[in-house]
Design an enzyme around this catalytic site. Sequence first.
Site, PDB file in Angstrom:
ATOM      1  CG  LEU A  67      82.021  73.716  75.234  1.00  0.00           C
ATOM      2  CD1 LEU A  67      82.312  74.382  73.900  1.00  0.00           C
ATOM      3  CD2 LEU A  67      82.806  74.400  76.348  1.00  0.00           C
ATOM      4  CB  THR A  80      80.825  68.574  96.655  1.00  0.00           C
ATOM      5  OG1 THR A  80      80.275  69.553  97.533  1.00  0.00           O
ATOM      6  CG2 THR A  80      79.772  67.484  96.448  1.00  0.00           C
ATOM      7  CG  ASP A  81      81.529  70.924 101.519  1.00  0.00           C
ATOM      8  OD1 ASP A  81      80.725  71.007 100.567  1.00  0.00           O
ATOM      9  OD2 ASP A  81      81.889  71.914 102.194  1.00  0.00           O
ATOM     10  CD  GLU A  82      76.396  71.358  98.288  1.00  0.00           C
ATOM     11  OE1 GLU A  82      75.308  70.845  98.003  1.00  0.00           O
ATOM     12  OE2 GLU A  82      76.715  72.501  97.948  1.00  0.00           O
ATOM     13  CE1 TYR A 132      76.965  69.235  92.435  1.00  0.00           C
ATOM     14  CE2 TYR A 132      76.849  69.852  94.755  1.00  0.00           C
ATOM     15  CZ  TYR A 132      77.597  69.630  93.608  1.00  0.00           C
ATOM     16  OH  TYR A 132      78.962  69.786  93.633  1.00  0.00           O
ATOM     17  CB  SER A 133      74.553  66.686  97.953  1.00  0.00           C
ATOM     18  OG  SER A 133      73.250  66.737  98.445  1.00  0.00           O
ATOM     19  CE  LYS A 151      80.521  66.020  92.480  1.00  0.00           C
ATOM     20  NZ  LYS A 151      81.352  66.099  91.235  1.00  0.00           N
TER      21      LYS A 151
HETATM   22  P1  NAD Z   1      80.878  74.369  86.706  1.00  0.00           P
HETATM   23  O1  NAD Z   1      79.402  74.191  86.641  1.00  0.00           O
HETATM   24  O2  NAD Z   1      81.431  75.753  86.694  1.00  0.00           O
HETATM   25  O3  NAD Z   1      81.575  73.585  85.505  1.00  0.00           O
HETATM   26  C1  NAD Z   1      81.169  72.296  85.133  1.00  0.00           C
HETATM   27  C2  NAD Z   1      81.759  71.994  83.767  1.00  0.00           C
HETATM   28  O4  NAD Z   1      81.355  70.665  83.401  1.00  0.00           O
HETATM   29  C3  NAD Z   1      81.256  72.930  82.653  1.00  0.00           C
HETATM   30  O5  NAD Z   1      82.345  73.356  81.862  1.00  0.00           O
HETATM   31  C4  NAD Z   1      80.292  72.064  81.849  1.00  0.00           C
HETATM   32  O6  NAD Z   1      80.236  72.420  80.474  1.00  0.00           O
HETATM   33  C5  NAD Z   1      80.892  70.680  82.050  1.00  0.00           C
HETATM   34  N1  NAD Z   1      79.892  69.626  81.900  1.00  0.00           N
HETATM   35  C6  NAD Z   1      78.644  69.566  82.449  1.00  0.00           C
HETATM   36  N2  NAD Z   1      78.001  68.457  82.028  1.00  0.00           N
HETATM   37  C7  NAD Z   1      78.857  67.797  81.211  1.00  0.00           C
HETATM   38  C8  NAD Z   1      78.775  66.580  80.482  1.00  0.00           C
HETATM   39  N3  NAD Z   1      77.667  65.820  80.509  1.00  0.00           N
HETATM   40  N4  NAD Z   1      79.848  66.185  79.765  1.00  0.00           N
HETATM   41  C9  NAD Z   1      80.969  66.939  79.733  1.00  0.00           C
HETATM   42  N5  NAD Z   1      81.094  68.116  80.368  1.00  0.00           N
HETATM   43  C10 NAD Z   1      80.057  68.538  81.114  1.00  0.00           C
HETATM   44  O7  NAD Z   1      81.331  73.573  87.999  1.00  0.00           O
HETATM   45  P2  NAD Z   1      82.491  73.897  89.060  1.00  0.00           P
HETATM   46  O8  NAD Z   1      81.914  74.761  90.103  1.00  0.00           O
HETATM   47  O9  NAD Z   1      83.714  74.286  88.345  1.00  0.00           O
HETATM   48  O10 NAD Z   1      82.679  72.440  89.694  1.00  0.00           O
HETATM   49  C11 NAD Z   1      83.578  71.515  89.102  1.00  0.00           C
HETATM   50  C12 NAD Z   1      83.572  70.240  89.917  1.00  0.00           C
HETATM   51  O11 NAD Z   1      83.956  70.507  91.242  1.00  0.00           O
HETATM   52  C13 NAD Z   1      82.190  69.570  90.000  1.00  0.00           C
HETATM   53  O12 NAD Z   1      82.385  68.178  89.943  1.00  0.00           O
HETATM   54  C14 NAD Z   1      81.669  69.994  91.359  1.00  0.00           C
HETATM   55  O13 NAD Z   1      80.783  69.026  91.869  1.00  0.00           O
HETATM   56  C15 NAD Z   1      82.967  70.053  92.155  1.00  0.00           C
HETATM   57  N6  NAD Z   1      82.979  70.978  93.288  1.00  0.00           N
HETATM   58  C16 NAD Z   1      82.615  72.294  93.114  1.00  0.00           C
HETATM   59  C17 NAD Z   1      82.701  73.169  94.184  1.00  0.00           C
HETATM   60  C18 NAD Z   1      82.340  74.640  94.046  1.00  0.00           C
HETATM   61  O14 NAD Z   1      82.301  75.353  95.027  1.00  0.00           O
HETATM   62  N7  NAD Z   1      82.077  75.147  92.839  1.00  0.00           N
HETATM   63  C19 NAD Z   1      83.151  72.718  95.433  1.00  0.00           C
HETATM   64  C20 NAD Z   1      83.490  71.365  95.560  1.00  0.00           C
HETATM   65  C21 NAD Z   1      83.413  70.514  94.481  1.00  0.00           C
HETATM   66  O1  DAU Z   2      80.066  73.081  99.244  1.00  0.00           O
HETATM   67  C1  DAU Z   2      80.501  72.862  97.935  1.00  0.00           C
HETATM   68  C2  DAU Z   2      79.406  73.243  96.970  1.00  0.00           C
HETATM   69  O2  DAU Z   2      79.331  74.662  96.965  1.00  0.00           O
HETATM   70  C3  DAU Z   2      79.649  72.714  95.561  1.00  0.00           C
HETATM   71  O3  DAU Z   2      79.645  71.314  95.583  1.00  0.00           O
HETATM   72  C4  DAU Z   2      78.578  73.235  94.602  1.00  0.00           C
HETATM   73  O4  DAU Z   2      78.872  72.815  93.281  1.00  0.00           O
HETATM   74  C5  DAU Z   2      78.571  74.746  94.658  1.00  0.00           C
HETATM   75  O5  DAU Z   2      77.550  75.264  93.839  1.00  0.00           O
HETATM   76  C6  DAU Z   2      78.385  75.232  96.094  1.00  0.00           C
HETATM   77  O6  DAU Z   2      77.036  74.937  96.557  1.00  0.00           O
HETATM   78  P1  DAU Z   2      76.193  75.969  97.438  1.00  0.00           P
HETATM   79  O7  DAU Z   2      74.769  75.650  97.306  1.00  0.00           O
HETATM   80  O8  DAU Z   2      76.758  76.063  98.809  1.00  0.00           O
HETATM   81  O9  DAU Z   2      76.585  77.348  96.664  1.00  0.00           O
HETATM   82  P2  DAU Z   2      75.685  78.588  96.212  1.00  0.00           P
HETATM   83  O10 DAU Z   2      76.627  79.660  95.739  1.00  0.00           O
HETATM   84  O11 DAU Z   2      74.581  78.197  95.318  1.00  0.00           O
HETATM   85  O12 DAU Z   2      75.034  79.074  97.581  1.00  0.00           O
HETATM   86  C7  DAU Z   2      75.855  79.457  98.689  1.00  0.00           C
HETATM   87  C8  DAU Z   2      74.913  79.776  99.851  1.00  0.00           C
HETATM   88  O13 DAU Z   2      74.199  80.995  99.538  1.00  0.00           O
HETATM   89  C9  DAU Z   2      73.848  78.737 100.100  1.00  0.00           C
HETATM   90  O14 DAU Z   2      73.590  78.658 101.494  1.00  0.00           O
HETATM   91  C10 DAU Z   2      72.597  79.288  99.392  1.00  0.00           C
HETATM   92  C11 DAU Z   2      72.790  80.786  99.513  1.00  0.00           C
HETATM   93  N1  DAU Z   2      72.260  81.606  98.401  1.00  0.00           N
HETATM   94  C12 DAU Z   2      72.626  81.256  97.133  1.00  0.00           C
HETATM   95  C13 DAU Z   2      72.174  81.994  96.052  1.00  0.00           C
HETATM   96  C14 DAU Z   2      72.567  81.592  94.642  1.00  0.00           C
HETATM   97  C15 DAU Z   2      71.484  82.718  98.657  1.00  0.00           C
HETATM   98  O15 DAU Z   2      71.188  83.039  99.817  1.00  0.00           O
HETATM   99  N2  DAU Z   2      71.060  83.459  97.590  1.00  0.00           N
HETATM  100  C16 DAU Z   2      71.351  83.137  96.287  1.00  0.00           C
HETATM  101  O16 DAU Z   2      70.917  83.830  95.358  1.00  0.00           O
END
Ligand code: NAD
Ligand code: DAU
Length: 351
Positions: A36, A131-133, A157-158, A161
Amino acid sequence: MRNILITGGAGFIGSHVVRLFVRKYPECRIINLDALTYAGNPANLADIEHRPNYCFERADIADFDTICRIFRQYDIDAVIHLAAESHVDRSIKEPFTFARTNVLGTLSLLQAARQFWNGHWENKLFYHISTDEVYGSLHPQDAAFTELSPYTPHSPYSASKAGSDHFVRAFQDTYGLPTIITNCSNNYGPYQFPEKLIPLTINNICHNIPIPVYGSGENVRDWLYVEDHARAIDLIFHKGTIGSTYNIGGGNEWRNIDLIRVVIATTDRLLGRAPGSSEPLITYVADRAGHDLRYAIDATKLQQELGWRPTLQFEEGIEKTIRWYLSNSDWLQNVTSGAYRQYYAEQYARR
Ligand code: NAD
Ligand code: DAU
């Protein structure tokens, strides 16, 4: 009875995965382990938290002793690991937090699984959500990332990961731990924290706040509706080949500026505003440091091997998402004000 540990289940994608598994597999016990952090919100699971096959453990994945206790207490058979620090902009400001949770936290879970299963790998699985990143950035003319694309992470971040993915493979290759890794593209949908582009844009339109567009707005992301990701995870968890990696993505690339315009047009329409009335909110701001130009996922392996296809067209998914945020303004308000954190801090302090 299978005891499935899902980490990060109070976050965005994790909450959809937990909901799907709790409802679809009543014979399994689903243990949601989440620290959390600011991104974890138990309200995301209010509709299933009273189900008999659901348990919640507030814990930090980097706390090895507690993770070992949870493996023993629940006799864990399988792990679906989503817990992570997930926001690129935060990783630029606080890289240590990302290394700790994403690399050391993953290592702590791997080591606990290895010790607890102790070579008895039958019917065991450590499934890591990535992630694809990790593949880096594409030029406009490049083919989409495949599972064989080299790792070239650019952001903290990437990089974190990628480090976690390498540890997962190292545990498979060195100790024989049964693992699967999936690398997914950008998700969107309900319960996404409004620091990410799509919910941030919707929230800003609702409150007439400028919408920050990084750089030229020409960066490209490949968007997938979160429930399609959760369905892919379910399929791969049950049918995927141990030791494999699968890419997950919907083949749905958008330049940020075009995506923002679609969100504006749809939100204005649903709010009953004149078409384009929120366009003046678009504000070009300084670019993100190290901003990857383009991500695109080739999910052919998953489609051919396991028959997965995304079910939602983008137009349908984005409208569904915007409708959800508009009709859950309390959720959005609680999250943006931070009120949800205070409420749960008090709840947990009383336990
Ligand atoms: P999110 O930030 O919404 O949720 C992350 C969750 O992990 C939260 O509930 C947080 O409380 C918990 N957490 C963080 N640190 C922790 C710790 N030390 N111990 C236990 N719990 C912890 O993230 P999301 O967008 O739901 O992403 C989930 C997973 O999917 C991540 O591993 C992310 O890298 C991966 N992912 C996300 C996306 C995307 O677009 N959001 C795409 C591809 C992969
Ligand atoms: O590709 C998968 C990833 O997608 C996940 O692994 C990450 O956890 C997730 O956060 C996401 O990463 P991005 O950096 O691509 O997502 P974000 O929503 O932060 O940004 C999407 C795009 O928009 C990116 O090119 C940055 C841009 N952006 C983002 C924000 C927050 C803006 O232009 N303005 C903004 O305020």
